[in-house]
Design an enzyme around this catalytic site. Structure first.
Site, PDB file in Angstrom:
ATOM      1  N   LYS A  72       0.836  -1.118  -0.027  1.00  0.00           N
ATOM      2  CA  LYS A  72      -0.158   0.138   0.110  1.00  0.00           C
ATOM      3  C   LYS A  72       0.951   1.206   0.009  1.00  0.00           C
ATOM      4  O   LYS A  72       2.126   1.474   0.384  1.00  0.00           O
ATOM      5  CB  LYS A  72      -0.865  -0.025   1.151  1.00  0.00           C
ATOM      6  CG  LYS A  72      -0.381   0.602   2.530  1.00  0.00           C
ATOM      7  CD  LYS A  72      -1.537   0.630   3.385  1.00  0.00           C
ATOM      8  CE  LYS A  72      -0.964   1.432   4.918  1.00  0.00           C
ATOM      9  NZ  LYS A  72      -2.167   1.951   5.572  1.00  0.00           N
ATOM     10  N   SER A  89      -8.661   4.093 -14.666  1.00  0.00           N
ATOM     11  CA  SER A  89      -7.482   3.731 -13.869  1.00  0.00           C
ATOM     12  C   SER A  89      -6.977   4.954 -12.828  1.00  0.00           C
ATOM     13  O   SER A  89      -7.515   5.903 -12.798  1.00  0.00           O
ATOM     14  CB  SER A  89      -6.413   3.420 -14.828  1.00  0.00           C
ATOM     15  OG  SER A  89      -5.692   4.449 -15.572  1.00  0.00           O
ATOM     16  N   TYR A 149      -7.653   0.162 -11.532  1.00  0.00           N
ATOM     17  CA  TYR A 149      -6.194  -0.523 -11.956  1.00  0.00           C
ATOM     18  C   TYR A 149      -5.222   0.548 -11.903  1.00  0.00           C
ATOM     19  O   TYR A 149      -5.308   1.604 -12.295  1.00  0.00           O
ATOM     20  CB  TYR A 149      -6.239  -1.432 -13.089  1.00  0.00           C
ATOM     21  CG  TYR A 149      -6.579  -0.633 -14.288  1.00  0.00           C
ATOM     22  CD1 TYR A 149      -5.589  -0.302 -15.239  1.00  0.00           C
ATOM     23  CD2 TYR A 149      -7.993  -0.372 -14.545  1.00  0.00           C
ATOM     24  CE1 TYR A 149      -6.106   0.505 -16.360  1.00  0.00           C
ATOM     25  CE2 TYR A 149      -8.134  -0.062 -15.910  1.00  0.00           C
ATOM     26  CZ  TYR A 149      -7.220   0.633 -16.528  1.00  0.00           C
ATOM     27  OH  TYR A 149      -7.721   1.279 -17.991  1.00  0.00           O
TER      28      TYR A 149
END
Length: 132
Positions: free
Chosen positions: A8, A24, A57
């Protein structure tokens, strides 16, 4: 199998939101590498500023640019200057899960990596957590 946080990017600043892009999130490739996220991988984005949570994504942005640009329809969920957490998950065996350590990348206000380390669990003091 257990689903575990793999990597993360913690409290990155959104540098742009482009509604008319195809979709995205564009992320500085150095941040992707440090968080073990690859281009076209699904990521969860949690907007600390407004509480929105969504999936998209990742796309690789210019190295060293600090770019975190939310694209397409997701641009409705974040604005320039918002703080976000970007996370990717993986499946691991029960045995692996017991000793699992994710890649947690902490950044400064310009999305430059400051450190990669384990998270510290947040909690209020016990005496404040429960009503008297």
């Amino acid at each position: 199998m257990r689903t575990m946080l793999r990597g993360k990017i913690h409290r990155a600043t959104v540098t742009g939101a482009d509604l008319h892009y195809e979709g995205s999130v564009t992320i500085d490739v150095e941040l992707l590498e440090r968080a073990d996220i690859i281009p076209y991988e699904r990521v969860d984005i949690w907007n600390v500023t407004n509480g929105e949570r969504f999936q998209t994504y990742a796309l690789a942005g210019q190295r060293g640019s600090g770019v975190v640009c939310i694209n397409g329809a997701a641009a409705h969920k974040a604005r320039r200057g918002d703080l976000v957490i970007i996370a990717a998950f993986t499946q691991v065996s029960e045995a692996e899960a017991r000793t699992w350590k994710p890649y947690c990348v902490f950044v400064d206000a310009h999305n430059r990596p400051v450190e990669t380390r384990a998270e510290h669990a947040g909690q209020v003091e016990v005496r404040q957590a429960w009503p008297q």
